[in-house]
Motif scaffolding. Structure first.
Motif, PDB file in Angstrom:
ATOM      1  N   GLY A 102      -0.754   7.365   1.057  1.00  0.00           N
ATOM      2  CA  GLY A 102      -1.757   6.292   1.431  1.00  0.00           C
ATOM      3  C   GLY A 102      -1.495   6.246   2.657  1.00  0.00           C
ATOM      4  O   GLY A 102      -0.609   6.546   3.376  1.00  0.00           O
ATOM      5  N   GLN A 149      -2.366   4.482   6.017  1.00  0.00           N
ATOM      6  CA  GLN A 149      -2.365   3.302   7.007  1.00  0.00           C
ATOM      7  C   GLN A 149      -3.481   3.473   7.944  1.00  0.00           C
ATOM      8  O   GLN A 149      -3.206   2.287   8.616  1.00  0.00           O
ATOM      9  CB  GLN A 149      -0.587   3.516   6.541  1.00  0.00           C
ATOM     10  N   THR A 164       0.980  -0.918  -0.484  1.00  0.00           N
ATOM     11  CA  THR A 164       0.052   0.102  -0.115  1.00  0.00           C
ATOM     12  C   THR A 164       0.872   1.237  -0.367  1.00  0.00           C
ATOM     13  O   THR A 164       0.845   1.910  -0.619  1.00  0.00           O
ATOM     14  CB  THR A 164      -0.968   0.381   1.462  1.00  0.00           C
TER      15      THR A 164
END
Length: 457
Positions: A454, A456, A445
């Protein structure tokens, strides 16, 4: 009768020596003027105490299998190099004895390593022999603490070097120094062999000085109000576990590996920091809190001369990761960069002397402060050659673990491989697999997010 040399004549003779001759002279002087190490370093003391609590267990033991291929290795030459290496380096001639109420190291003038020759049918048999060497209990008072088996393979172009050493006298950096010696071209002098006792003395002096006191204050602040250890499947015994360990291996693609390194570089950070940020995200999720206290290894070789010192200089230090910002990989990388840079200024302080509460250890057992540790080693391009043969090294799973959880990450040119080592008395294999899968998923990711943004969470 030969007249005594004047100081000027002696200085002139020394100046005329070649670099190799000067290195040999320094080595002889060090051997004759022996440094006395009156007590163990704090790192050695922790290893000794673990050995006494878990006698016969290969917890703090280096176990490496070096596969030599592509050329016939001269095993007689390698055996001689191993003997010479052990003879030159003080740590490998050291044993340990109980003296009064404490432990002291004893340096022997000669203490040959235990060398054996054999033949194996392949990697499985070679690895089994190495694990048997590691499982055999060490006699710390008699030694030797270095065991090496040289094994011929099924063809002349294949052989194995099996190395087992107790950590009291050896660490991962020392192993690389041994490989350097085995790879040394003929007709060249061995590298210098600074005495480990010199490092021990200088470390003690540093701790008592202003830099040592400043570092102690810094670390006390870092571990103050430390978060609780990570959750376990079963309660921790009050005196610690027997450190029986299991491993779950994983692999991450080259594309993900390169993306994490690139994202870290954009934040003026290293690939280590990028992977540390991923580990933080996985362990924060696993533990249910963003405040994570994670151990990390440093080589402990910042002082002049220590790069050639054989012994246990490895340092295990805490990294306090707290403020994740918006939870993105970029924010975690920045925070991890800040935390590690601040810690590096005080990295010479022995980790064993850092405690959240000296009266009530945070974690019972082999380390009073750390339950989880992150290991990172960038394997780089290509392999090492030893006497014309390609040398590929494998760190073997001994079935033990030093900490509750150890996450090891090894980026290489073809991607990243690694493993999660876990204490089987605390964790089920299924739990370890889920944590490993979550770690690799978060890595993917993080790599796929635009500019590392991105989330988390």
């Amino acid at each position: 009768m030969t007249a005594a040399l004047s100081r000027a004549d002696l200085a002139a003779r020394i100046a005329a020596l070649t670099p190799g001759q000067r290195a040999r002279l320094r080595d002889r002087v060090r051997r004759q003027v022996r440094h006395v190490q009156s007590q163990l370093t704090s790192g050695q003391l922790r290893l000794w105490q673990t050995q006494q609590r878990l006698p016969g267990r290969a917890v703090d033991v280096v176990c490496q299998a070096v596969h030599l291929t592509g050329g016939p290795a001269d095993l007689d030459l390698l055996a001689g190099r191993v003997r010479g290496f052990a003879d030159r380096h003080e740590a490998l001639r050291t044993t340990f004895e109980v003296h009064g109420s404490g432990i002291r190291p004893v340096v022997h003038e000669h203490l040959p390593p235990r060398l054996a020759r054999t033949r194996v049918t392949g990697a499985d048999e070679a690895h089994r022999l190495a694990l048997e060497l590691a499982a055999e209990p060490f006699d710390l008072t008699a030694g030797p603490l270095l065991r090496v088996t040289l094994a011929e393979g099924p063809t002349p172009d294949e052989s194995w070097l099996l190395v087992v050493v107790h950590n009291l006298v050896f660490d991962a950096w020392s192993f690389e120094l041994l490989l350097d010696e085995l790879a040394r071209p003929e007709n060249t002098a061995p590298a210098a062999a600074p005495a480990f006792s010199g490092f021990a003395r200088e470390q003690g002096e540093w701790l008592e000085g202003p830099a040592g006191r400043k570092a102690a204050a810094y670390w006390a602040g870092e571990v103050a109000d430390a978060p609780p250890p990570l959750p376990t499947d079963r309660p921790r015994p009050a005196q610690g576990t027997g450190r029986r360990g299991g491993r779950v291996e994983f692999a991450v693609s080259r594309a993900v590996t390169e993306a994490i390194a690139a994202a870290a570089q954009r934040e003026a950070a290293t690939a280590y920091t990028g992977w540390l940020a991923v580990a933080w995200a996985a362990l924060a999720e696993f533990g249910g809190r963003q405040d994570v206290l994670l151990g990390t290894f440093t080589a402990g070789r910042d002082r002049p001369g220590t790069s050639e010192t054989v012994g246990y200089l490895l340092n295990v230090l805490p990294v306090r990761l707290r403020e994740a910002g918006d939870g993105s990989h970029r924010a975690r990388t920045r925070a991890a960069r800040t935390a590690t840079r601040a810690a590096l200024k005080h990295a010479a302080h022995p980790g064993e002397l850092i405690a959240a509460d000296a009266e009530r250890p945070r974690v019972p057992g082999t380390h009073p402060l750390l339950d989880a540790v992150f290991v990172f080693d960038n394997l780089g391009e290509g392999g090492r050659e030893i006497q014309g043969a390609r040398a590929d090294t494998r760190d073997l799973d001994k079935g033990t673990t030093r900490f509750d959880l150890t996450l090891a990450v090894y980026p290489g040119p073809d991607g990243t491989r690694g493993w999660l080592e876990y204490d089987e008395e605390l964790y089920d294999a299924a739990t370890a697999r889920r944590l490993t899968e979550r770690f690799t998923a978060l890595a993917e990711t993080s790599a796929g997010a635009p500019d590392g943004d991105g989330s988390q969470e």
